[in-house]
Design a protein around this motif. Sequence first.
Motif, short mmCIF file in Angstrom:
data_model
loop_
_atom_site.label_atom_id
_atom_site.label_comp_id
_atom_site.label_asym_id
_atom_site.label_seq_id
_atom_site.Cartn_x
_atom_site.Cartn_y
_atom_site.Cartn_z
N THR A 1 8.68 8.57 -9.45
CA THR A 1 9.85 9.08 -8.74
C THR A 1 9.62 8.92 -7.24
N LEU A 2 10.67 9.08 -6.46
CA LEU A 2 10.52 9.00 -5.01
C LEU A 2 9.69 10.17 -4.49
N ASP A 3 9.81 11.32 -5.13
CA ASP A 3 9.07 12.50 -4.68
C ASP A 3 7.61 12.48 -5.11
N ALA A 4 7.32 11.75 -6.19
CA ALA A 4 5.93 11.61 -6.66
C ALA A 4 5.63 10.12 -6.75
N TRP A 5 5.62 9.47 -5.59
CA TRP A 5 5.47 8.02 -5.49
C TRP A 5 4.03 7.60 -5.75
N THR A 6 3.81 6.56 -6.54
CA THR A 6 2.45 6.16 -6.91
C THR A 6 2.06 4.77 -6.43
N HIS A 7 3.00 3.99 -5.92
CA HIS A 7 2.69 2.61 -5.52
C HIS A 7 1.97 2.58 -4.17
N GLN A 8 1.01 1.68 -4.05
CA GLN A 8 0.27 1.52 -2.81
C GLN A 8 0.82 0.38 -1.95
N ASP A 9 1.32 -0.66 -2.59
CA ASP A 9 1.77 -1.85 -1.85
C ASP A 9 3.19 -1.73 -1.34
N VAL A 10 3.88 -0.70 -1.78
CA VAL A 10 5.18 -0.34 -1.21
C VAL A 10 5.12 1.15 -0.87
N LYS A 11 5.31 1.49 0.39
CA LYS A 11 5.25 2.89 0.82
C LYS A 11 6.65 3.50 0.84
N VAL A 12 6.74 4.76 0.49
CA VAL A 12 8.00 5.50 0.56
C VAL A 12 7.75 6.77 1.37
N GLU A 13 8.56 6.96 2.41
CA GLU A 13 8.46 8.15 3.26
C GLU A 13 9.82 8.84 3.24
N LEU A 14 9.86 10.02 2.64
CA LEU A 14 11.10 10.78 2.54
C LEU A 14 11.24 11.75 3.71
#
Length: 376
Positions: A88-101
Amino acid sequence: MAGEWDPLGDAVEATHGAGNGGDPYALLGLGAGQDGLVPLAEGAKEHLTAKDVGRLLRDLKRKLDKETPWQTPPSPLSDLSWHKPTCTLDAWTHQDVKVELGPQIVYVTLNRPADNNVLSDSLITGLCDAVVLLHSRPDIRVVVFSGEGKMLSAGRDPQGDPYGFSVKAVSEAALSAECNEAANDGAFPDGKANLGRLLQAKLWHAWATLPQFTICLANGSALGDGMGLVLCCDMAIAVSGAFFGFPDTKLGLVNANISPYLLHKISAGVAKNMFVRAQLLSADSALEKGVVDRVVASIADGHAAVKEICAEVSQNGPRAVQLAKELATGVAGRQIDEEIMFYTVAIACRAAASEEASQALAAAAAKSPKPWEAEA
């Protein structure tokens, strides 16, 4: 199913009887010759193949079964059944794509600067997750796509599929069903289904139809398939040293899946030059031709521009923004006929009947901020 309307059933029964076994040639009153060709008319030089006639009738029946005749408004919305996110966006696990909410905004950043953010398996997996998840996040108003390092994206992975994306990013079973339909509709002329090419088309369409206002903050150049990040966003901001183009033509390839989104932004003549000549446009030239919408001196200036745009977008109703995007996509490039007129009336009515419109009228009467302004 018994009792359902069959738009072709009456014609088949009345004209040819029930004993034709669903023969498409019987339906048309034609007989296929031994060579499998069906003459168009007596003395005609051209013929339809058996496959052509079968496909024509299959497509016609599918369309009539699905839709009430003469009431088929454009449907630019994306089908997301091809992918199930792994997080999920709130529990993001990918390293090669970052998500900042953040409050009403999210930054999605390609994070493989060492290889110029080529669209590798890991990047595509992260992007598929982010895009599909964003379709169900009405609380987010603005999405900013960017990259770490000197380039936004160098495009296709030289170690991967030269024509599409790796299917490791999605459920192959889910995409296979879509692939069969695409094959029936002529997507694979050689008869060999290519899931990677279909995945690429699906991702770009889901990206372009996101309900949020999307901004590409191009920290550097975007080449080939990397241009999808620029063209599928509602607005593109580029740093002054960036270049944009499709050098894959020099390798005998054509970035066809991204072409509809390029032609939504620029003229056919400019698009042909970019493809045929493998032109690389400077940021200023890309601005002049409409590929990007603003050029800034530095990435810091780009972030300042994003803040300014967010202030503008936050003044507008979230669902009105979504409907406006749907309207622009549904109407663009279509002939102005009754179908389009009725479609635009329907969009206007949906907006006027929305809760947002009622809230805006109430706020104006009370001389108070509209709910989305108070949240900004």
